[in-house]
Enzyme design. Structure first.
Site, PDB file in Angstrom:
ATOM      1  N   ALA A  49       0.709  -1.377   0.035  1.00  0.00           N
ATOM      2  CA  ALA A  49      -0.046   0.234   0.037  1.00  0.00           C
ATOM      3  C   ALA A  49       0.918   1.248   0.107  1.00  0.00           C
ATOM      4  O   ALA A  49       1.949   1.091   0.121  1.00  0.00           O
ATOM      5  CB  ALA A  49      -0.888   0.107   1.417  1.00  0.00           C
ATOM      6  N   MET A  50       0.149   2.423   0.009  1.00  0.00           N
ATOM      7  CA  MET A  50       1.002   3.675  -0.076  1.00  0.00           C
ATOM      8  C   MET A  50       0.291   4.755   0.418  1.00  0.00           C
ATOM      9  O   MET A  50      -0.761   5.099   0.318  1.00  0.00           O
ATOM     10  CB  MET A  50       1.423   3.831  -1.850  1.00  0.00           C
ATOM     11  CG  MET A  50       1.887   5.037  -2.126  1.00  0.00           C
ATOM     12  SD  MET A  50       3.632   5.198  -1.359  1.00  0.00           S
ATOM     13  CE  MET A  50       3.880   6.962  -0.956  1.00  0.00           C
TER      14      MET A  50
ATOM     15  N   HIS B  51      -0.893   1.482   9.476  1.00  0.00           N
ATOM     16  CA  HIS B  51       0.431   1.837   9.141  1.00  0.00           C
ATOM     17  C   HIS B  51       0.398   3.035   7.991  1.00  0.00           C
ATOM     18  O   HIS B  51       1.232   4.137   8.397  1.00  0.00           O
ATOM     19  CB  HIS B  51       1.159   0.676   8.293  1.00  0.00           C
ATOM     20  CG  HIS B  51       2.824   0.727   7.640  1.00  0.00           C
ATOM     21  ND1 HIS B  51       3.683   0.505   8.714  1.00  0.00           N
ATOM     22  CD2 HIS B  51       3.043   1.388   6.704  1.00  0.00           C
ATOM     23  CE1 HIS B  51       4.910   0.855   8.000  1.00  0.00           C
ATOM     24  NE2 HIS B  51       4.348   1.532   6.688  1.00  0.00           N
ATOM     25  N   GLU B  52      -0.436   2.933   7.135  1.00  0.00           N
ATOM     26  CA  GLU B  52      -0.330   3.992   5.929  1.00  0.00           C
ATOM     27  C   GLU B  52      -0.943   5.163   6.699  1.00  0.00           C
ATOM     28  O   GLU B  52      -0.624   6.332   6.367  1.00  0.00           O
ATOM     29  CB  GLU B  52      -1.175   3.310   4.730  1.00  0.00           C
ATOM     30  CG  GLU B  52      -0.790   2.237   4.171  1.00  0.00           C
ATOM     31  CD  GLU B  52       0.669   2.081   3.620  1.00  0.00           C
ATOM     32  OE1 GLU B  52       1.552   3.332   3.806  1.00  0.00           O
ATOM     33  OE2 GLU B  52       1.441   1.095   3.680  1.00  0.00           O
TER      34      GLU B  52
ATOM     35  N   ASN C 244       0.068   8.131   0.099  1.00  0.00           N
ATOM     36  CA  ASN C 244      -0.042   9.382  -0.402  1.00  0.00           C
ATOM     37  C   ASN C 244      -1.093  10.327   0.281  1.00  0.00           C
ATOM     38  O   ASN C 244      -2.003   9.708   0.878  1.00  0.00           O
ATOM     39  CB  ASN C 244      -0.721   9.338  -1.870  1.00  0.00           C
ATOM     40  CG  ASN C 244      -0.138   7.956  -2.705  1.00  0.00           C
ATOM     41  OD1 ASN C 244       1.052   7.971  -2.994  1.00  0.00           O
ATOM     42  ND2 ASN C 244      -0.860   7.081  -2.956  1.00  0.00           N
TER      43      ASN C 244
ATOM     44  N   GLU D  56      10.095   4.770   7.861  1.00  0.00           N
ATOM     45  CA  GLU D  56       9.516   3.371   7.696  1.00  0.00           C
ATOM     46  C   GLU D  56       9.566   2.621   9.034  1.00  0.00           C
ATOM     47  O   GLU D  56       8.849   1.550   9.435  1.00  0.00           O
ATOM     48  CB  GLU D  56      10.157   2.473   6.731  1.00  0.00           C
ATOM     49  CG  GLU D  56       9.628   3.141   5.070  1.00  0.00           C
ATOM     50  CD  GLU D  56       8.161   3.011   4.961  1.00  0.00           C
ATOM     51  OE1 GLU D  56       7.318   2.692   5.986  1.00  0.00           O
ATOM     52  OE2 GLU D  56       7.726   3.750   4.015  1.00  0.00           O
TER      53      GLU D  56
ATOM     54  N   HIS E 113       1.603   7.036   8.694  1.00  0.00           N
ATOM     55  CA  HIS E 113       2.506   8.060   8.073  1.00  0.00           C
ATOM     56  C   HIS E 113       2.014   9.041   7.776  1.00  0.00           C
ATOM     57  O   HIS E 113       3.028  10.219   7.459  1.00  0.00           O
ATOM     58  CB  HIS E 113       2.515   7.111   6.794  1.00  0.00           C
ATOM     59  CG  HIS E 113       3.696   5.929   6.484  1.00  0.00           C
ATOM     60  ND1 HIS E 113       5.014   6.322   6.893  1.00  0.00           N
ATOM     61  CD2 HIS E 113       3.686   4.740   5.777  1.00  0.00           C
ATOM     62  CE1 HIS E 113       5.795   5.173   6.570  1.00  0.00           C
ATOM     63  NE2 HIS E 113       4.893   4.352   5.876  1.00  0.00           N
TER      64      HIS E 113
HETATM   65  N1  B3K Z   1       5.862   3.780   1.545  1.00  0.00           N
HETATM   66  C1  B3K Z   1       5.523   2.429   0.695  1.00  0.00           C
HETATM   67  C2  B3K Z   1       6.514   1.673   0.312  1.00  0.00           C
HETATM   68  C3  B3K Z   1       6.703   2.249  -1.236  1.00  0.00           C
HETATM   69  C4  B3K Z   1       7.601   1.133  -1.747  1.00  0.00           C
HETATM   70  C5  B3K Z   1       8.300   1.796  -2.966  1.00  0.00           C
HETATM   71  N2  B3K Z   1       9.283   0.859  -3.807  1.00  0.00           N
HETATM   72  C6  B3K Z   1       4.454   1.796   1.763  1.00  0.00           C
HETATM   73  C7  B3K Z   1       4.753   1.838   3.048  1.00  0.00           C
HETATM   74  O1  B3K Z   1       5.840   1.340   3.536  1.00  0.00           O
HETATM   75  O2  B3K Z   1       3.811   2.109   3.767  1.00  0.00           O
HETATM   76 ZN    ZN Z   2       5.528   2.327   5.300  1.00  0.00          ZN
END
Ligand code: B3K
Ligand code: ZN
Length: 863
Positions: free
Chosen positions: A264-265, A299-300, A267, A322, A303
């Site tokens: 997942a990401m 987790h996301e 953004n 991370e 962030h």
């Molecule tokens: N930050 C993204 C991971 C991106 C990976 C790029 N190759 C997801 C995470 O760790 O939450």
């Molecule tokens: Zn992460």
């Protein structure tokens, strides 16, 4: 071989970008094979005069470039394969570029691409440069506004921040505009355009602001987003309570997509998820899926503060966001699901993935100092060991000073792109401690070994402990410094009574001794309680001591650990040709006692019943002989199944629930224990057990029970396997996430014919190598989780993996690179296997058009 040698990027070469991009206006005219992107950047020179403006850009068709509205002529800029360079610019200006890109042809799944007819993006780490020209680095923060135009059959047009306008256009097209008030680096940009169902809710933050929550999923899937939505709300509350962090925008959106390179990401305001980590219901998802969804949604979301509000100065600082965010999600899961069970699962994953990495050619520090492709550094070391470092920090400083350090970090660095040094400085300041030695945890690779020798003086009633540490050399780091290692130790009597509560000893030298007075009798040592540091511990404990801990340690982590160590030693002894049959009987008996302990939770008992996994065992036996380990592990499983047959069958029955499905930890724990019983009984497949397993599978009403019945039947092999696999396929052929399970269960099949079957499955119409979930379900599962069959003495498993890597590298280098690690471990295996593994790595390295991603890992693995 490639003829050009790609140059590594080095931490020591960091220089700030000499321009600020104050605002970024993006206009997307979306068409599957020809999308136009117009970018308007408000640029201001911040560095010393004279430097050229160099923007990243790859795979872009440049249509026009202008400064303050004046088109540049060809001799005023240079566009090569990776950059747009403008040698002379004013000190303040607006740069406008227009490019064309082809999302439909993008199978690398980075940048702007299409998944199931929808547009979506993945920019971290360096995908934004395939969308438009930009300083694509995390320390350039800009305020983004976005306009998206697309066909009407893509009703949802989403980007970061808040929606500010929308409307229709000519030719059945429409548009939406978004403004993100928070400056952000390009890697946090996101765009989605598609036909999606939406589930909405709201959350009231601790200061009373109302936030709208929306989860977008494929049409018809809305009901499967309920658990993710519930997890999100719990995570939002938890972050307010545990870290004082409140959400900042009025809208928080998550979109699920089927084609995604990883989980997942994060953004800003628009998280994008691999659908496997978002969609769940009782019928199609297992408890492990529910657990992962809860953790990854959290987790996301976390962030937003640790990553987005405060981001990384450069990619060497990746662990800053991370490692810390993993620590936060693990702490959240511990609060949701029970600390001991969660810790055991986290440590199991850490050892399986990170200790393996640290023991091989790809070992690197949590903060590396050079890389070829940053994509290759989203590793267990950065994530999991990064989290362990934060955990140790908390142990060493205590919860109060730790929280004060966090608060200082959040207030001091909000809105910045910063470094690990700045982060640690906040804790040093808040606790008034010198943390300079602690910093070595970030810079030194390798898993430290700790030994503890104990000497009890019966007359003086004193215990002397001698603790020593050492770390073996890793690539590029021949000699190692001592680290500050918190070792939590308690003492038990031989009857299992507590003699002394847990105390944290800080081992910060190569060797130290501790003398404890007033120890009434010869104690049993319970060391490294709760796995207080990511190290390999050796003590002078005898098996009888371990049985005391296994039966009575109040530290549940160490109780589990004692059982695992006993089982591991028995398996290694048998694999090495000297089985300890008496020891095996004794172990089975002690396990039986642990399983009838009414005070223990079913989830914990399920963990006690699970023997060390085969991948873990290959890490512990050097050189590893996976077939011998498999056979020895199976022998112990069989002994347990025979010795405890009645008990396992009774528990299997008792744990069955007639109640409606609940995803909560308690109900999941009962299912886990029931499935662990089934798994063990499958080692002894006489008629009674076999019909019990078939009954388990047939009567299952949820995916956890179904998989819990299917895998043992696959292990049993023969007709039982064929019947179960074919009925599962028929039932789930149209459910991609469940079909992934069908592929991965076959890749975990321990029967000797599995390699041929897996190779045949690559020709199955449902095998889609362009979909990372499907590819990993089959290929990665075989290579990582089925060592006995992957390491076939013929080398066919290695050949298969190498063929897959080369095939996938042509369109998706990031995913191909993630398949290299199992071959990279060649030094740990029997020489005849190691040589065959190496041969395949050499074959890959000799390929003319390797991506930088695969090249970096293959080269390091061979060096
Ligand atoms: N930050 C993204 C991971 C991106 C990976 C790029 N190759 C997801 C995470 O760790 O939450
Ligand atoms: Zn992460």
């Amino acid at each position: 071989m490639r003829t050009d040698t790609p140059q590594p990027i080095r931490l020591a070469d960091y220089r700030p970008f000499p321009f600020a991009i104050e605002t970024t206006r993006l206009e997307f005219d979306l068409h599957p094979s020809a999308t136009r992107v117009r970018a308007e950047l408000a640029v201001r020179r911040t560095g010393a005069g004279g430097e050229p403006l160099v923007l990243n850009g790859e795979r872009l068709k440049l249509l026009s470039v202008a400064i303050d509205g004046q088109p540049l002529s060809a001799n005023q800029y240079l566009a090569d394969a990776e950059h747009l360079t403008i040698p002379e610019t004013p000190d303040q200006f607006v740069l406008t570029t227009e490019v064309e890109i082809d999302p439909q042809a993008n199978k690398a799944l980075t940048g702007l691409y299409m998944s199931g007819g929808r547009f979506c993006t993945q920019c971290e780490a360096e995908g934004f440069r395939t969308i438009t020209y930009f300083p694509d680095r995390p320390d350039v923060l800009s305020r983004f506004s976005v306009r998206i135009e697309a066909d009407g059959h893509l009703p949802h047009l989403l980007s970061n921040g808040n929606p500010v306008a929308q409307g229709s256009l000519e030719g059945a097209r429409h548009f939406a505009e978004w403004v993100d008030p928070f400056p952000k680096p390009s890697y946090l940009f996101a765009l989605v355009a598609g036909d999606l169902d939406v589930v909405s809710d709201h959350f009231v933050t601790m200061s009373g602001r109302q936030v709208t929550l929306k989860i977008f999923v494929d049409p018809g899937q809305a009901a499967r987003a309920a658990y993710a939505l519930d997890s999100l709300k719990r995570a939002m509350t938890w972050d307010e309570e545990a870290f004082g962090r409140e959400y900042d925008l009025d809208l928080f959106m998550i979109v699920a997509v089927r084609d995604f390179n990883f989980g997942a990401m994060e953004n800003k305001g628009l998280n994008i998820f691999n659908s496997s980590l978002l969609l769940a219901d009782a019928k199609t998802a297992t408890d492990a899926d529910f657990e992962r969804i809860e953790a990854v949604v959290a987790h996301e979301y976390f962030h937003n503060w640790t990553g987005n509000r405060i981001t990384c100065r450069d990619w060497f600082q990746l662990c800053l966001k991370e490692g810390f965010t993993v620590f936060r999600d693990q702490s959240f899961s511990a609060d949701m699901r029970g600390a001991a069970v969660q810790r055991i699962k986290d440590v199991r994953a850490l050892r399986a993935r990170q200790f393996a990495e640290d023991a091989g050619p790809l070992a690197h520090p949590v903060r590396p100092s050079s890389y070829l492709k940053i994509d290759n550094f989203y590793t267990a070391t950065i994530y999991e060991k990064g989290s362990e470092i934060i955990r140790m920090l908390k142990t060493i400083l205590g919860a109060k000073a730790f929280r004060q350090g966090c608060d200082l970090y959040f207030s001091r660095h909000d809105g910045e792109a910063t470094t690990v040094e700045a982060f640690i400085a906040c804790f040093a300041e808040a606790s008034a401690r010198d943390l300079s030695q602690f910093f070595a945890w970030y810079e030194q690779a390798g898993t430290p070994s700790v030994t503890i020798a104990s000497d009890y003086d019966a007359e003086a009633k004193a215990l002397t402990l001698t603790l020593r540490q050492s770390t073996a050399p890793t690539p590029g780091q021949p000699s190692k410094r001592p680290l500050p290692i918190p070792v939590a130790i308690g003492l038990l009597s031989h009857e299992g009574q507590s003699l002394r509560d847990t105390e944290v000893v800080l081992l910060d030298r190569e060797e130290m001794t501790v003398r404890w007075e007033g120890v009434a009798e010869t104690p049993v040592l319970s060391a490294l309680r709760g796995f207080s540091a990511p190290v390999n511990l050796t003590t002078d404990a005898r098996p009888s001591d371990r049985y005391v801990l296994f039966g009575a340690d109040p530290d549940l982590f160490n109780r589990w650990e004692a059982g695992q160590t006993l089982a591991r030693d028995l398996i290694l002894a048998r694999a090495g040709g000297s089985p300890d049959e008496v020891g095996e009987e004794r172990y089975a008996q002690a396990l039986g006692q642990a399983l009838v302990d009414d005070a223990a939770e079913p989830a914990f008992k399920a963990l006690l019943l699970s023997l060390p996994s085969e991948p873990d065992l290959t890490l512990m036996a050097e050189p590893a002989d996976p077939l011998a380990l498999h056979a020895a592990r199976d022998a112990l499983r069989l002994r347990i199944a025979v010795h405890l047959g009645d008990l396992l069958r009774r528990l299997h029955g008792e744990m069955q629930s007639g109640e409606a499905f609940s995803a909560d930890a308690e109900a999941a724990g009962r299912r886990a224990l029931r499935n662990a019983c089934a798994d063990t009984l499958a080692a002894d497949p006489h008629d009674e057990n076999l019909s019990r397993l078939e009954g388990h599978y047939k009567a299952s009403r949820n995916m956890t029970d179904m998989i819990g019945g299917l895998y043992p039947l696959v292990c049993v092999g023969g007709e039982a396997r064929e019947r179960a696999l074919s009925s599962f396929y028929t039932a789930w052929a149209t459910e991609p996430l469940v079909l992934d399970k069908w592929f991965s269960i076959q890749a975990r099949d321990p029967n000797p014919d599995v390699l041929d079957r897996v190779i045949a499955l690559t020709a199955h119409p449902a095998f889609e190598p362009t979909n990372p979930n499907r590819l990993r379900a089959l290929v990665s599962t075989l290579a990582n989780f089925n060592p006995a069959r992957f390491h076939d003495p013929s080398g066919a498993g290695y050949r298969f993996l190498a063929d897959q890597i080369l095939a996938v590298d042509r369109f998706n280098p990031m995913t191909a690179a993630r398949l290299v690690e199992p071959l990279g471990a060649w030094r740990r295996f029997k020489p005849e296997l190691g040589a065959l593994m190496r041969q395949e790595l050499e074959r890959i390295a000799a390929h003319p058009d390797l991506s930088k991603n695969v090249l970096e890992l293959v080269t390091k693995s061979l060096t």
